[in-house]
Design an enzyme around this catalytic site. Sequence first.
Site, PDB file in Angstrom:
ATOM      1  N   GLU A  35     -87.623  12.272 -26.044  1.00  0.00           N
ATOM      2  CA  GLU A  35     -89.600  11.641 -26.891  1.00  0.00           C
ATOM      3  C   GLU A  35     -89.845  12.960 -27.114  1.00  0.00           C
ATOM      4  O   GLU A  35     -90.484  14.284 -25.929  1.00  0.00           O
ATOM      5  CB  GLU A  35     -90.855  11.239 -25.695  1.00  0.00           C
ATOM      6  CG  GLU A  35     -89.775   9.502 -25.596  1.00  0.00           C
ATOM      7  CD  GLU A  35     -89.983   8.653 -27.171  1.00  0.00           C
ATOM      8  OE1 GLU A  35     -90.119   9.469 -28.079  1.00  0.00           O
ATOM      9  OE2 GLU A  35     -88.977   7.330 -27.139  1.00  0.00           O
ATOM     10  N   GLU A  76     -98.975   8.462 -24.706  1.00  0.00           N
ATOM     11  CA  GLU A  76     -97.321   8.679 -25.193  1.00  0.00           C
ATOM     12  C   GLU A  76     -96.518   7.955 -24.448  1.00  0.00           C
ATOM     13  O   GLU A  76     -95.468   7.598 -25.168  1.00  0.00           O
ATOM     14  CB  GLU A  76     -97.141  10.401 -24.454  1.00  0.00           C
ATOM     15  CG  GLU A  76     -96.295  10.622 -25.824  1.00  0.00           C
ATOM     16  CD  GLU A  76     -96.296  10.084 -27.194  1.00  0.00           C
ATOM     17  OE1 GLU A  76     -94.945   9.866 -27.497  1.00  0.00           O
ATOM     18  OE2 GLU A  76     -97.107  11.174 -27.731  1.00  0.00           O
ATOM     19  N   GLU A  83     -92.217   1.105 -28.657  1.00  0.00           N
ATOM     20  CA  GLU A  83     -91.529   2.065 -29.604  1.00  0.00           C
ATOM     21  C   GLU A  83     -90.304   1.223 -29.315  1.00  0.00           C
ATOM     22  O   GLU A  83     -89.047   0.765 -30.058  1.00  0.00           O
ATOM     23  CB  GLU A  83     -91.448   3.236 -29.882  1.00  0.00           C
ATOM     24  CG  GLU A  83     -92.392   3.566 -30.595  1.00  0.00           C
ATOM     25  CD  GLU A  83     -92.823   5.176 -31.028  1.00  0.00           C
ATOM     26  OE1 GLU A  83     -92.128   6.002 -30.599  1.00  0.00           O
ATOM     27  OE2 GLU A  83     -94.096   5.081 -31.634  1.00  0.00           O
TER      28      GLU A  83
END
Length: 129
Positions: A35, A76, A83
């Site tokens: 990420e 996050e 996701e």
Amino acid sequence: MNDTHSPYKSKGGPRRLAGALRYSLQGLGAAFKHEAAFRQELLAAVVLIPLAFWLGNTLVEQALLIAAVFLVLIVEVLNSALEALADAITLEQHPLIGRAKDLGSAAVMLSIALACIVWLAVIVHHAAA
């Protein structure tokens, strides 16, 4: 209703704590590896957390500044988990998956906005003093 317990849930004790720590570190490693947004926010945290000790005049101010930074990292990681799960379900366009990803992104944006508000409030408070 099926009343059986998941075979993947641990029973507790020191082995559970060691396993939880291992999984948590694997998660942080995955966030760092996969990420870009997490890496950018982590870089900001590396700069901002020491700055919080300099900028905050009280322990409470320092804690608020640091907590705001940690909240961004936490949100996050949760967004990245959402996701990854969505992508595991399907890579095809789906309105509900798209909405879920948009909601996760909105959560990250709101946590960043909150962090900015906290930091600006402390800075303005010190400038006015």
